[in-house]
Design a protein around this motif. Sequence first.
Motif, PDB file in Angstrom:
ATOM      1  N   VAL A   1      52.830  40.598  37.473  1.00  0.00           N
ATOM      2  CA  VAL A   1      51.885  40.189  36.436  1.00  0.00           C
ATOM      3  C   VAL A   1      51.285  38.835  36.779  1.00  0.00           C
ATOM      4  N   THR A   2      52.118  37.931  37.272  1.00  0.00           N
ATOM      5  CA  THR A   2      51.673  36.572  37.580  1.00  0.00           C
ATOM      6  C   THR A   2      50.580  36.558  38.640  1.00  0.00           C
ATOM      7  N   LEU A   3      50.527  37.563  39.501  1.00  0.00           N
ATOM      8  CA  LEU A   3      49.469  37.630  40.507  1.00  0.00           C
ATOM      9  C   LEU A   3      48.082  37.554  39.884  1.00  0.00           C
ATOM     10  N   PHE A   4      47.954  38.030  38.641  1.00  0.00           N
ATOM     11  CA  PHE A   4      46.658  38.089  37.980  1.00  0.00           C
ATOM     12  C   PHE A   4      46.511  37.027  36.881  1.00  0.00           C
ATOM     13  N   LEU A   5      47.361  36.004  36.920  1.00  0.00           N
ATOM     14  CA  LEU A   5      47.289  34.941  35.926  1.00  0.00           C
ATOM     15  C   LEU A   5      46.876  33.605  36.544  1.00  0.00           C
TER      16      LEU A   5
ATOM     17  N   PRO B   1      43.838  46.454  37.151  1.00  0.00           N
ATOM     18  CA  PRO B   1      44.789  45.477  37.699  1.00  0.00           C
ATOM     19  C   PRO B   1      46.240  45.855  37.450  1.00  0.00           C
ATOM     20  N   TRP B   2      46.480  46.637  36.396  1.00  0.00           N
ATOM     21  CA  TRP B   2      47.856  47.048  36.109  1.00  0.00           C
ATOM     22  C   TRP B   2      48.368  48.017  37.170  1.00  0.00           C
ATOM     23  N   ALA B   3      47.484  48.834  37.716  1.00  0.00           N
ATOM     24  CA  ALA B   3      47.875  49.712  38.821  1.00  0.00           C
ATOM     25  C   ALA B   3      48.233  48.882  40.053  1.00  0.00           C
ATOM     26  N   ALA B   4      47.493  47.797  40.272  1.00  0.00           N
ATOM     27  CA  ALA B   4      47.807  46.904  41.387  1.00  0.00           C
ATOM     28  C   ALA B   4      49.165  46.240  41.180  1.00  0.00           C
ATOM     29  N   MET B   5      49.473  45.874  39.939  1.00  0.00           N
ATOM     30  CA  MET B   5      50.787  45.288  39.644  1.00  0.00           C
ATOM     31  C   MET B   5      51.898  46.286  39.951  1.00  0.00           C
TER      32      MET B   5
ATOM     33  N   PRO C   1      41.231  30.133  38.174  1.00  0.00           N
ATOM     34  CA  PRO C   1      40.113  30.643  38.984  1.00  0.00           C
ATOM     35  C   PRO C   1      39.896  29.862  40.265  1.00  0.00           C
ATOM     36  N   GLY C   2      40.016  28.539  40.213  1.00  0.00           N
ATOM     37  CA  GLY C   2      39.810  27.737  41.411  1.00  0.00           C
ATOM     38  C   GLY C   2      41.064  27.501  42.213  1.00  0.00           C
ATOM     39  N   ALA C   3      42.209  27.866  41.664  1.00  0.00           N
ATOM     40  CA  ALA C   3      43.503  27.731  42.338  1.00  0.00           C
ATOM     41  C   ALA C   3      44.327  28.966  42.014  1.00  0.00           C
ATOM     42  N   PRO C   4      43.984  30.091  42.621  1.00  0.00           N
ATOM     43  CA  PRO C   4      44.570  31.383  42.217  1.00  0.00           C
ATOM     44  C   PRO C   4      46.083  31.463  42.327  1.00  0.00           C
ATOM     45  N   GLY C   5      46.673  30.642  43.192  1.00  0.00           N
ATOM     46  CA  GLY C   5      48.116  30.673  43.346  1.00  0.00           C
ATOM     47  C   GLY C   5      48.863  29.895  42.289  1.00  0.00           C
ATOM     48  N   ARG C   6      48.131  29.215  41.389  1.00  0.00           N
ATOM     49  CA  ARG C   6      48.759  28.437  40.325  1.00  0.00           C
ATOM     50  C   ARG C   6      48.525  29.132  38.990  1.00  0.00           C
ATOM     51  N   SER C   7      49.599  29.498  38.300  1.00  0.00           N
ATOM     52  CA  SER C   7      49.489  30.311  37.091  1.00  0.00           C
ATOM     53  C   SER C   7      48.988  29.502  35.900  1.00  0.00           C
ATOM     54  N   ARG C   8      48.185  30.159  35.076  1.00  0.00           N
ATOM     55  CA  ARG C   8      47.786  29.593  33.794  1.00  0.00           C
ATOM     56  C   ARG C   8      48.902  29.839  32.767  1.00  0.00           C
TER      57      ARG C   8
ATOM     58  N   VAL D   1      53.989  30.442  50.463  1.00  0.00           N
ATOM     59  CA  VAL D   1      52.543  30.642  50.513  1.00  0.00           C
ATOM     60  C   VAL D   1      52.050  31.006  49.112  1.00  0.00           C
ATOM     61  N   PRO D   2      51.079  30.280  48.555  1.00  0.00           N
ATOM     62  CA  PRO D   2      50.523  30.688  47.261  1.00  0.00           C
ATOM     63  C   PRO D   2      49.813  32.030  47.404  1.00  0.00           C
ATOM     64  N   VAL D   3      50.132  32.979  46.525  1.00  0.00           N
ATOM     65  CA  VAL D   3      49.570  34.329  46.603  1.00  0.00           C
ATOM     66  C   VAL D   3      48.990  34.707  45.249  1.00  0.00           C
ATOM     67  N   ALA D   4      47.810  35.317  45.275  1.00  0.00           N
ATOM     68  CA  ALA D   4      47.173  35.813  44.057  1.00  0.00           C
ATOM     69  C   ALA D   4      46.762  37.252  44.265  1.00  0.00           C
ATOM     70  N   GLY D   5      46.550  37.964  43.168  1.00  0.00           N
ATOM     71  CA  GLY D   5      46.219  39.382  43.233  1.00  0.00           C
ATOM     72  C   GLY D   5      44.791  39.671  42.819  1.00  0.00           C
ATOM     73  N   SER D   6      44.317  40.798  43.268  1.00  0.00           N
ATOM     74  CA  SER D   6      42.967  41.255  42.938  1.00  0.00           C
ATOM     75  C   SER D   6      42.881  42.733  43.240  1.00  0.00           C
ATOM     76  N   THR D   7      41.755  43.346  42.872  1.00  0.00           N
ATOM     77  CA  THR D   7      41.603  44.786  43.083  1.00  0.00           C
ATOM     78  C   THR D   7      40.627  45.137  44.200  1.00  0.00           C
ATOM     79  N   ASP D   8      39.701  44.230  44.525  1.00  0.00           N
ATOM     80  CA  ASP D   8      38.619  44.499  45.475  1.00  0.00           C
ATOM     81  C   ASP D   8      37.756  45.672  45.027  1.00  0.00           C
ATOM     82  N   ALA D   9      37.685  45.910  43.711  1.00  0.00           N
ATOM     83  CA  ALA D   9      36.803  46.970  43.209  1.00  0.00           C
ATOM     84  C   ALA D   9      35.372  46.686  43.674  1.00  0.00           C
ATOM     85  N   PRO D  10      34.623  47.742  44.058  1.00  0.00           N
ATOM     86  CA  PRO D  10      34.929  49.162  43.930  1.00  0.00           C
ATOM     87  C   PRO D  10      35.678  49.766  45.105  1.00  0.00           C
ATOM     88  N   PHE D  11      36.055  48.943  46.093  1.00  0.00           N
ATOM     89  CA  PHE D  11      36.740  49.488  47.269  1.00  0.00           C
ATOM     90  C   PHE D  11      38.197  49.767  46.960  1.00  0.00           C
ATOM     91  N   GLY D  12      38.697  49.158  45.891  1.00  0.00           N
ATOM     92  CA  GLY D  12      39.972  49.506  45.317  1.00  0.00           C
ATOM     93  C   GLY D  12      39.766  49.874  43.860  1.00  0.00           C
TER      94      GLY D  12
END
Length: 446
Positions: free
Chosen positions: A391-395, A361-365, A398-405, A346-357
């Motif tokens: 780290v890759t979760l945040f790389l 992003p480093w704390a999320a990592m 934008p339109g394909a979050p599960g694919r790293s830049r 499953v392609p997975v990407a990371g985020s913070t959901d700020a301000p609810f989180g």
Amino acid sequence: MLIINARRLPGQPVALRTVGERIADVGTDLVAVQGETVIDARGGTLIPGLWDHHIHLRATVAAAASIRVGPPQVHTPEKFRAALAAATPQPDGWIRAVGYHNSVAGELDRYALDAVVAHVPLRIQHRSGAMWFVNSAGLAVLGQSDHPTGQLFRQDAQVAAATTGHATDFGPLSARLSRYGVTGVTEATPNLTAADLDSLDDAVGGGQIRQRVLVMSADSGRDHPHLVFGPVKRILDDDTLDLDALTEWIAAVHHRGTAVALHCVTVVQLVVATTALRTAGVHTGDRIEHAAVVPQSMIPDLVELGITVVTQPNFVAERGDEYLQDVPAAEHEELWRLRSLQCAGVPVAGSTDAPFGDLDPWAAMRAARDRRTASGSEISIAEQISDAAAVTLFLGEPGAPGRSRELTIGSAADLCLLSEPPEVVLRELDGELVAATVIGGRLMDR
């Protein structure tokens, strides 16, 4: 601009040249040309700029000017009352509080709030973001004096319309994101109005927001040259789930050539979402937001559909102690999955959901790697991923979050330079190591 003496993750040497807004050359021994700005990384780590794939910009700005009335800062009724009693109204006349959880002082209503703050408009947002609690003075301002409870569910637009008295200043938030190495964000607030989009577009175009911004609302038809329009988001709530209506909506959005993003924080929401997607068909770019609870039996459904999961591992650290107390032990393995999803494909990407989180992003990592609560307890340790994978979760694209830049010629010159070599960066996963952030080939102020 030329960056020399840098190292990639996991450690190969790299030098990189930007021309305009793009990466023009990548190698190991690039030589500066006359007049070129040169940055000596001195063995530091160079990665693509981070992208927070799910954030609420305007709400994050507002939360920074609000008082917190929930864990961990406030966790007893006495501290709750003291925090509100000491609060002063904002320029719009309201006291605004955020982060509330029922464990602090039980379920709130207008009368409980009146007992603490009677004559000043007061609104308190539940930490989920779904509910506002408003006292009687506030209900009068909102034109809802006869509301029986003061509990306003999913009424953000109505509350904002009656309480916003000045333009949002995104500058300080953008500066904080730059200090974390964030070069792009996905604005995950659904149903933004034309005026909301105008405001965001102006803020990006005018330099107040320095990050690239993808929005998850339908295009208003106006010209917004500084925004990118991504999937259209829909929030699912257990009490209002309608499979047929959701299926029709997905099909209609897909018919316009646009992907969908479905907010799922419960099992029943995930079941309805995946069923609707299977019936309507999947469009490239479709995503599940949060996936806070994923039973093992549903992982094959996500694999079959091929949709991306955008999740927030930071909640393991920020709310994990409450999960351990409130969620049955047998269900802990279902919370904020990472490793099992990735291993299944499953392609997975990371985020913070700020301000609810938390915005960091480093704390999320770190939470994705360590799976530890604020008190140090482990939760669903089998869902740990490696530091590099975190780290890759945040790389992601934008339109394909599960694919790293990657650092490749022709890619956008959006970069994060860290002061230490990869082995230290991966061990620490700390935003304090960010030495420079480059967006569109421009070095951001620190």
